[in-house]
Design a protein around this motif. Structure first.
Motif, PDB file in Angstrom:
ATOM      1  N   THR A 252      -0.919  -3.522   4.502  1.00  0.00           N
ATOM      2  CA  THR A 252      -2.333  -3.898   4.402  1.00  0.00           C
ATOM      3  C   THR A 252      -2.903  -3.309   3.117  1.00  0.00           C
ATOM      4  O   THR A 252      -3.368  -2.174   3.086  1.00  0.00           O
TER       5      THR A 252
ATOM      6  N   ASP B  89       0.860  -1.181   0.000  1.00  0.00           N
ATOM      7  CA  ASP B  89       0.000   0.000   0.000  1.00  0.00           C
ATOM      8  C   ASP B  89       0.897   1.232   0.000  1.00  0.00           C
ATOM      9  O   ASP B  89       1.422   1.631   1.047  1.00  0.00           O
TER      10      ASP B  89
ATOM     11  N   ASN C 210       2.086   0.955   4.025  1.00  0.00           N
ATOM     12  CA  ASN C 210       2.039  -0.227   4.892  1.00  0.00           C
ATOM     13  C   ASN C 210       1.700  -1.446   4.053  1.00  0.00           C
ATOM     14  O   ASN C 210       1.471  -1.348   2.846  1.00  0.00           O
TER      15      ASN C 210
ATOM     16  N   ASP D  98      -8.066  -2.412   2.799  1.00  0.00           N
ATOM     17  CA  ASP D  98      -8.380  -1.637   3.999  1.00  0.00           C
ATOM     18  C   ASP D  98      -9.875  -1.446   4.224  1.00  0.00           C
ATOM     19  O   ASP D  98     -10.278  -0.571   4.985  1.00  0.00           O
TER      20      ASP D  98
HETATM   21 CA   LIG Z   1      -3.252  -0.095   4.179  1.00  0.00          CA
END
Ligand SMILES: [Ca+2]
Ligand SMILES: [Ca+2]
Ligand SMILES: [Ca+2]
Length: 366
Positions: free
Chosen positions: A127, A120, A125, A130
């Motif tokens: 993840t 991302d 990050n 989301d």
């Molecule tokens: Ca994220």
């Protein structure tokens, strides 16, 4: 004994011999792939040519010939995040083969810790998914490679594929700097790990010319990665007013306009006789999305389906086509895949003089 007789002729002769009780061909049965996915069976997935709609991608004909993709082919999705745990996507979720999940280390040395499903770049990050805001990316993923023949939901152009994710679009859109990082992320993954990544899907656009982004697309091209891009949704002529990234001159770009289920150019679709390559299904396209079930602290994210319109929806049909062709022609380089997609288009009145090929996507002959 050598015989110049054909099989049927030989069988006929054997049948006429009194000592032969019966003779018949030993047929070889091919298992043909027929979608049992509800949105296909209902005819709603016209883009896959459900119900025999010849304005669709004609993917159903490829499936019937047992051409359903391969889990050795990777596609990079540069978009929002996509819901890789969706019930109709999970089996085709790709992972970075050089990264060990959840150990807090950058195992493959690309500067990103635990980039398992991708990265991302907007949130900086790992993840990539989301929540329900990542609906556009999830919708794109489903048209490329929602699981086919699982009696669930929808089906992508390819039933088998591996999809990886570079998220750079957030609620406020994305930046050129993060778009460049996203393109380079996949180029590096392919170069570093020898991943068979044949294309990125780019259902986004806007902004002016960026030499930095064009250079990144060219680096992808040098690594034999196609950059498949949406023509845009302003209904305008890209030859007259350039649209990026679909309008960069890089040879590895395929720029995609949107058509309707009756073969017309979608009212919103941008076009361009020299800048947009072909049309593909983009109006009333059903695919995968995340949804919310329950309220407040009991709310959970669930697998769902929705119909969207846009050149964003047309583009993943072409990315799926690239994955399909690559699965059938493992030695093909990026430009050979592009040429196969372009040269197999069906001439279409609404696209004549408005696209390079004057035609719409047709994977039936792959
Ligand atoms: Ca994220
Ligand atoms: Ca890493
Ligand atoms: Ca399915």
């Amino acid at each position: 004994m050598e015989s110049k007789m054909g099989t049927m002729e030989a069988i006929e002769r054997l049948r006429n011999m009194p000592e032969i009780e019966y003779a018949e061909p030993n047929w070889i049965y091919q298992h043909t792939a027929v979608s049992n996915d509800p949105y296909f069976e209902s005819g709603q997935l016209w883009g896959m040519s459900a119900g025999g709609n010849l304005n669709g991608s004609r993917a159903a004909e490829a499936w019937a010939a047992n051409k359903t993709g391969s889990n050795t082919v990777y596609i990079g999705i540069i978009d929002e995040g996509y819901m890789y745990m969706h019930e109709d996507l999970a089996a085709n979720a790709g992972v970075n083969p050089g990264e060990v999940a959840g150990n807090g280390m950058d195992d493959d040395g690309n500067g990103l810790i635990d980039d398992v499903y991708g990265w991302d770049f907007e949130g900086n990050n790992n993840t990539v998914f989301d929540g329900v805001g990542d609906d556009h990316g999830t919708h794109v993923a489903g048209s490329i490679g929602a699981v086919g023949g699982n009696d669930k939901g929808v089906v992508g152009v390819v039933w088998n594929v591996k999809m990886l994710n570079a998220k750079f679009l957030g609620s406020r859109g994305g930046t050129t700097a993060n778009a460049i990082k996203s393109v380079d992320y996949f180029t590096d993954l392919k170069t570093r790990h020898g991943l068979n990544l044949v294309a990125t899907n780019n259902s986004w656009g806007g902004g002016g010319y960026s030499q930095g982004l064009k250079d990144a697309i060219d680096r992808a091209g040098a690594a034999d990665i196609l950059f498949i891009a949406a023509a845009g949704n302003s209904g305008t002529n890209n030859d007259a007013s350039a649209s990026y990234p679909s309008g960069y001159t890089s040879e590895n770009i395929i720029a995609v306009a949107s058509i309707t289920s009756t073969g017309g150019l979608s009212s919103f679709s941008q076009y361009g006789a020299t800048t947009v390559d072909l049309g593909a299904p983009g109006s009333a396209i059903w695919s995968t999305v995340p949804a919310t079930s329950g309220k407040g602290k009991n709310a959970t994210i669930i697998s769902s389906y929705a119909s969207y319109n846009g050149t964003s929806m047309a583009t993943p049909h072409v990315a799926g086509a690239a994955a399909l062709y690559a699965s059938l022609n493992p030695g093909a380089d990026a430009l050979q895949i592009k040429n196969a997609i372009m040269s197999s288009t069906t001439p279409t009145a609404s696209l004549a003089g408005k696209t390079v090929t004057g035609g719409r996507l047709n994977v039936s002959g792959f």
